[in-house]
Write a protein that holds these residues in place. Structure first.
Motif, mmCIF file in Angstrom:
data_model
loop_
_atom_site.group_PDB
_atom_site.id
_atom_site.type_symbol
_atom_site.label_atom_id
_atom_site.label_comp_id
_atom_site.label_asym_id
_atom_site.label_seq_id
_atom_site.Cartn_x
_atom_site.Cartn_y
_atom_site.Cartn_z
ATOM 1 N N ALA A 1 49.904 -5.725 -14.640
ATOM 2 C CA ALA A 1 51.221 -5.443 -14.091
ATOM 3 C C ALA A 1 51.870 -6.737 -13.629
ATOM 4 O O ALA A 1 51.198 -7.644 -13.146
ATOM 5 C CB ALA A 1 51.121 -4.451 -12.935
ATOM 6 N N SER B 1 54.914 -6.497 -11.680
ATOM 7 C CA SER B 1 55.721 -6.171 -10.514
ATOM 8 C C SER B 1 55.057 -6.685 -9.234
ATOM 9 O O SER B 1 53.841 -6.577 -9.057
ATOM 10 C CB SER B 1 55.913 -4.656 -10.405
ATOM 11 O OG SER B 1 56.466 -4.300 -9.158
ATOM 12 N N ASP C 1 58.221 -0.401 -9.420
ATOM 13 C CA ASP C 1 58.224 -1.326 -10.551
ATOM 14 C C ASP C 1 59.375 -2.312 -10.389
ATOM 15 O O ASP C 1 60.434 -2.175 -11.008
ATOM 16 C CB ASP C 1 58.349 -0.545 -11.860
ATOM 17 C CG ASP C 1 58.232 -1.442 -13.077
ATOM 18 O OD1 ASP C 1 57.828 -2.602 -12.920
ATOM 19 O OD2 ASP C 1 58.564 -0.974 -14.186
ATOM 20 N N ARG D 1 63.891 4.202 -11.173
ATOM 21 C CA ARG D 1 62.593 3.693 -10.731
ATOM 22 C C ARG D 1 62.360 3.937 -9.236
ATOM 23 O O ARG D 1 61.286 3.650 -8.727
ATOM 24 C CB ARG D 1 62.475 2.196 -11.031
ATOM 25 C CG ARG D 1 62.453 1.893 -12.526
ATOM 26 C CD ARG D 1 62.098 0.451 -12.790
ATOM 27 N NE ARG D 1 62.139 0.134 -14.215
ATOM 28 C CZ ARG D 1 61.836 -1.051 -14.725
ATOM 29 N NH1 ARG D 1 61.468 -2.041 -13.932
ATOM 30 N NH2 ARG D 1 61.905 -1.262 -16.021
ATOM 31 N N GLY E 1 59.826 6.950 -10.991
ATOM 32 C CA GLY E 1 59.329 6.098 -9.917
ATOM 33 C C GLY E 1 59.373 6.764 -8.573
ATOM 34 O O GLY E 1 60.070 7.738 -8.395
ATOM 35 N N GLN F 1 47.506 2.341 -13.373
ATOM 36 C CA GLN F 1 48.786 1.641 -13.405
ATOM 37 C C GLN F 1 48.698 0.438 -14.343
ATOM 38 O O GLN F 1 47.825 -0.414 -14.179
ATOM 39 C CB GLN F 1 49.173 1.189 -11.998
ATOM 40 C CG GLN F 1 49.360 2.327 -11.021
ATOM 41 C CD GLN F 1 49.499 1.862 -9.587
ATOM 42 O OE1 GLN F 1 49.390 0.675 -9.296
ATOM 43 N NE2 GLN F 1 49.746 2.795 -8.673
ATOM 44 N N GLN G 1 51.214 -2.251 -17.207
ATOM 45 C CA GLN G 1 52.500 -2.694 -17.733
ATOM 46 C C GLN G 1 52.502 -2.560 -19.241
ATOM 47 O O GLN G 1 51.488 -2.735 -19.903
ATOM 48 C CB GLN G 1 52.720 -4.165 -17.366
ATOM 49 C CG GLN G 1 54.157 -4.572 -17.299
ATOM 50 C CD GLN G 1 54.712 -4.411 -15.905
ATOM 51 O OE1 GLN G 1 53.979 -4.446 -14.943
ATOM 52 N NE2 GLN G 1 56.008 -4.239 -15.798
ATOM 53 N N LYS H 1 57.728 -2.633 -18.398
ATOM 54 C CA LYS H 1 57.846 -1.462 -17.542
ATOM 55 C C LYS H 1 56.463 -0.993 -17.114
ATOM 56 O O LYS H 1 55.529 -0.961 -17.910
ATOM 57 C CB LYS H 1 58.572 -0.326 -18.269
ATOM 58 C CG LYS H 1 58.795 0.902 -17.387
ATOM 59 C CD LYS H 1 59.551 1.992 -18.113
ATOM 60 C CE LYS H 1 59.750 3.212 -17.208
ATOM 61 N NZ LYS H 1 60.448 4.298 -17.897
ATOM 62 N N LEU H 2 56.356 -0.631 -15.846
ATOM 63 C CA LEU H 2 55.106 -0.136 -15.298
ATOM 64 C C LEU H 2 54.938 1.335 -15.635
ATOM 65 O O LEU H 2 55.861 2.131 -15.481
ATOM 66 C CB LEU H 2 55.098 -0.336 -13.780
ATOM 67 C CG LEU H 2 53.762 -0.204 -13.061
ATOM 68 C CD1 LEU H 2 52.795 -1.283 -13.506
ATOM 69 C CD2 LEU H 2 53.975 -0.277 -11.550
#
Length: 783
Positions: free
Chosen positions: A110, A112, A534, A543, A549, A587, A589, A601-602
């Protein structure tokens, strides 16, 4: 010439002690069924259960490295830990925040700033805020523990896949000091020094440690003749210990460190300079109408490629400082400990996105600040993270059948990031903020039955509030109020979110002593990683609210069985662990096309599973011969991910239907099925004060793919690395001559595909320093 003369004239040595060497002054009390050893392997005391315990008595799969092991394996940086822990791999990038620590196939995929790592890193009882902080110099370290599998009950929710516990050297009770200098044939030099002494006769004292490291880099930019991937790092750490009244001990510590690179780059491993059109394959490719073929002049793609053409050298800059205070009060029946910390980390970078020296902006004015200088596409984005933590622990100290640890934990951390990309293509200009407040209570209990059975249980209740905020500052996102609200422009509504969650995790284990120094154990544990926003390019109100999200919490359940044993008069140690862990809502990406550009995008990957067997062995058949080995078989797979984004350039024939593919059953990235490490140390005493030493280490891993989405071009074949050192020690002085990667085996530490930019596959690889052979000399002294 002087450096080569020095290397050629040195009588070498890297002093090594047995892998299972004893930490000075830390020997635990032995039970009647486990007599103190007189020969062979010594004991290691670890704090894997937040209580000082013999490594062989802990029902946890943990690799422990003492200061002697760290020296013999030349573990000077965090990335070197893979030499000792077979289940550990690292995925690296030109920017440290994109690095990933992977244990048993599970890591953090990820970008983020709102996502916590899956593997926690703890330094002297204080967890780091961002995993990137861990990729630092390891100086004056007493012990490193690599705990495998979920460790969230005692180490927090961001230990859902494991924890790496780093313990630096404590204050000495007498005057001592050490210093060393190292020079290498690849343009590196390093200096380290430490000094410690007592302040009174009651146990008070101080310790000061400092280091400086400089390396010229391993990639040549033939556009301007500069070396890239260089590194200059420095740091200082001070500790003060006060003993007050015999019961209260106060530890104060502070540190500052920094690192800087004048240029970063990944090199081209593979490129296809033709495109597919209606008339078949044609010359290309093009970037914004510009042919990029000339950008590869003088470059030979492949694993051995160490040259690039870039008009922006790029840079990275990192600075961090920390303060901590630890109070320990002896209550007689237990120790009451309070740990308070504050840390501040700043990171900045610039990167050449198009990776060429061409004017792909079609004559647009070159930007020099903050994302240039360049005629192409560049990005930059400073990070700033701060954290306050407070932990209180009550730890039993009686020798009865019951032992326990009770504690409470508070943390408040904040991270912000600005990001700019341009100047004329795939524009981005945004600011993001992520805040986390955690409150937790935890407990661990061990009870020993008369049958030599120990029942252990631990639990943690964690309440967490996460906060995410995003502002898009592009002019196109701030034209009208409707556009502002839809694209999180300045003053938009719906782009600031908060979420609160309370979760309990637990662990239960049973261990049985079968014979003196031989025991088995079985455990079941749960892990958790909380909700996350994210916060990255492409952020919209979706999100924050709705189905997009925040990204759902990640949960895991781990099952483990193990054997821990010492035999043959305490000369051989064999530890074996078998594990099976299921992850839900993992989780990760992935890439997708947004507004004509690839964005990250997560996602919540449906289900993962990792299972396997780990073996660690040490032997000391004589005083002069030491062996150590570790091996891991890891089967880490995506059980269910039916709506995964297609990898770049994936066709329908390759499984891409409507920009979606089914990744169920695929292997996880950078998770080798087999990995093993072998080491041996041979000591030869020349006289009462002198000793010669030969140290050999070999590590091997099977083939891997670096892409979660399965891009077949991001595949790396199996490889092995052989390191050797030979040297001499006399009295307080040591000299060592070493060679890293003796067989010059080239490999990548990470890969990416630039298909989204060029329309054809261009695989870029990250090459670490150890991916090339180099030699060096180290001179050290201590008193």
């Amino acid at each position: 010439m002087h450096k080569w003369t020095l290397l050629a004239g040195a009588a070498a040595c890297l002093m090594s002690s047995p892998v299972m060497a004893q930490d000075q002054g830390a020997a635990p009390a032995e039970t009647a069924s486990q007599p103190a050893p007189t020969v062979g392997l010594s004991d290691i005391v670890v704090t894997a259960t937040k209580r000082a315990t013999n490594l062989q008595n802990v029902p946890v799969a943990v690799t422990a490295m003492t200061s002697e092991t760290i020296a013999s394996k030349r573990i000077g940086a965090f990335s070197d830990l893979t030499r000792a822990a077979a289940s550990l791999t690292l995925t690296e990038s030109t920017a440290a925040p994109n690095n990933s620590i992977i244990l048993r196939g599970i890591g953090t995929y990820a970008l983020s700033i709102g996502v916590e790592p899956s593997v926690a890193v703890i330094i002297d009882d204080v967890p780091v805020v961002q995993q990137a902080q861990a990729f630092d110099n390891l100086s004056d370290v007493e012990r490193i523990e690599v705990l495998r599998g979920p460790q969230g009950t005692l180490f927090g929710k961001n230990a859902s896949a494991g924890a790496i516990n780093i313990v630096t050297r404590d204050v000495a009770n007498h005057l001592e000091g050490s210093g060393s200098v190292t020079g290498t044939t690849d343009g590196g030099y390093k200096g380290e020094a430490s000094i410690s002494d007592k302040l009174d006769d009651n146990g008070s004292g101080f310790r000061i440690t400092g280091y400086y490291n400089n390396w010229r880099g391993n990639v040549l930019n033939i556009t301007d003749g500069k070396m890239l991937n260089d590194n200059e790092s420095w740091g200082i750490r001070a500790k003060v210990k006060y003993n007050i009244g015999g019961r209260l001990t106060v530890h104060l510590a502070g540190g500052y460190s920094g690192s800087h690179s004048n240029g970063t780059a990944g090199t081209v491993r593979y490129v296809d300079l033709t495109t597919v059109g209606a008339a078949g394959r044609q010359p290309g490719p093009y970037y914004n109408g510009q042919s990029i073929a000339s950008a590869f002049t003088g470059i030979t793609p492949g694993a051995a490629n160490r040259v690039v053409r870039q008009d922006n050298d790029s840079f990275t800059d990192s600075k961090q400082w920390s303060l901590s205070g630890k109070l320990n009060y002896d209550l007689g029946f237990a120790n009451l400990m309070s740990i308070t910390s504050y840390q501040d980390w700043k990171y900045n970078f610039s990167a050449d996105v198009d990776g060429t020296d061409l004017a792909v902006n079609n004559g647009a004015t070159a930007v020099t600040n903050p994302i240039g200088p360049s005629k192409g596409v560049n990005n930059s984005g400073p990070y700033h993270s701060t954290s306050i933590t407070q932990e209180v622990r009550l730890t039993s100290k009686t020798a009865g059948p019951l032992s326990y640890v009770l504690g409470a934990f508070y943390a408040n951390s904040a991270s912000n990031r600005s990001f700019t990309r341009g100047p004329a293509l795939i524009l981005a200009n945004w600011y993001g903020y992520s805040g986390t407040r955690s409150l937790a209570a935890f407990a661990g209990v061990d009870y020993k039955l008369p049958t030599k059975t120990t029942i252990s249980a631990a639990a943690r209740v964690n309440n967490e509030r996460v906060h995410g905020d995003f502002i898009n500052m592009l002019p196109s996102a701030n034209t009208t109020q409707t556009v502002i609200n839809a694209n999180c422009g300045i003053g938009a509504t719906g782009c600031d979110g908060r979420h609160t969650d309370t979760v309990a995790t637990w662990k239960v284990s049973v261990s049985q002593e079968l014979a003196p120094r031989v025991s088995t154990y079985a455990s079941v544990a749960t892990g958790y990683k909380g909700y996350a926003y994210d916060i990255s390019s492409g952020f919209t109100p979706a999100r924050v609210n709705g189905t997009d999200g925040p990204v759902k919490a990640e949960h895991s359940t781990a099952y483990e069985i193990g054997l821990k044993s010492r035999f043959l008069d305490n000369k051989v140690q064999l530890n074996v662990a078998g594990f099976w862990t299921d992850y839900n809502n993992f989780q990760a990406q992935s890439s997708q096309y947004l507004n004509g550009a690839i964005q990250q995008k997560l996602n919540n990957v449906g289900k993962l599973r990792t299972k396997g067997v780990e073996v660690e062995a040490q032997a000391r058949p004589t005083d002069w011969l030491h062996f150590d080995a570790s091996a891991a078989y890891t089967d880490a797979k995506i059980v269910s991910f039916t709506a995964a984004t297609c990898y770049s350039g994936q066709t329908a024939a390759q499984g891409c239907i409507n920009s979606v593919q089914d990744r169920s059953g695929a292997d996880l990235p950078n998770s080798p099925k087999f990995k093993f490490n072998l080491g041996t140390t041979i000591d030869h005493h020349l006289d009462a004060d002198s000793k010669a030493t030969l140290t050999l280490n070999y590590q091997h891993q099977s083939a891997i793919n670096f892409d979660l989405l399965g891009n077949p071009l991001m595949w790396q074949k199996a490889y092995g690395i052989f390191n050797a050192a030979i040297g001499f020690e006399r009295g307080h002085y040591k000299a060592s001559l070493f060679v890293n990667n003796l067989l010059n085996q080239h490999y990548a530490s990470g890969m990416a595909d630039n298909f989204g930019s060029y329309g054809v596959h261009e695989i870029v690889q990250i090459v670490s320093r150890d991916a090339d052979r180099y030699a060096g000399i180290k001179l050290s002294a201590q008193f």
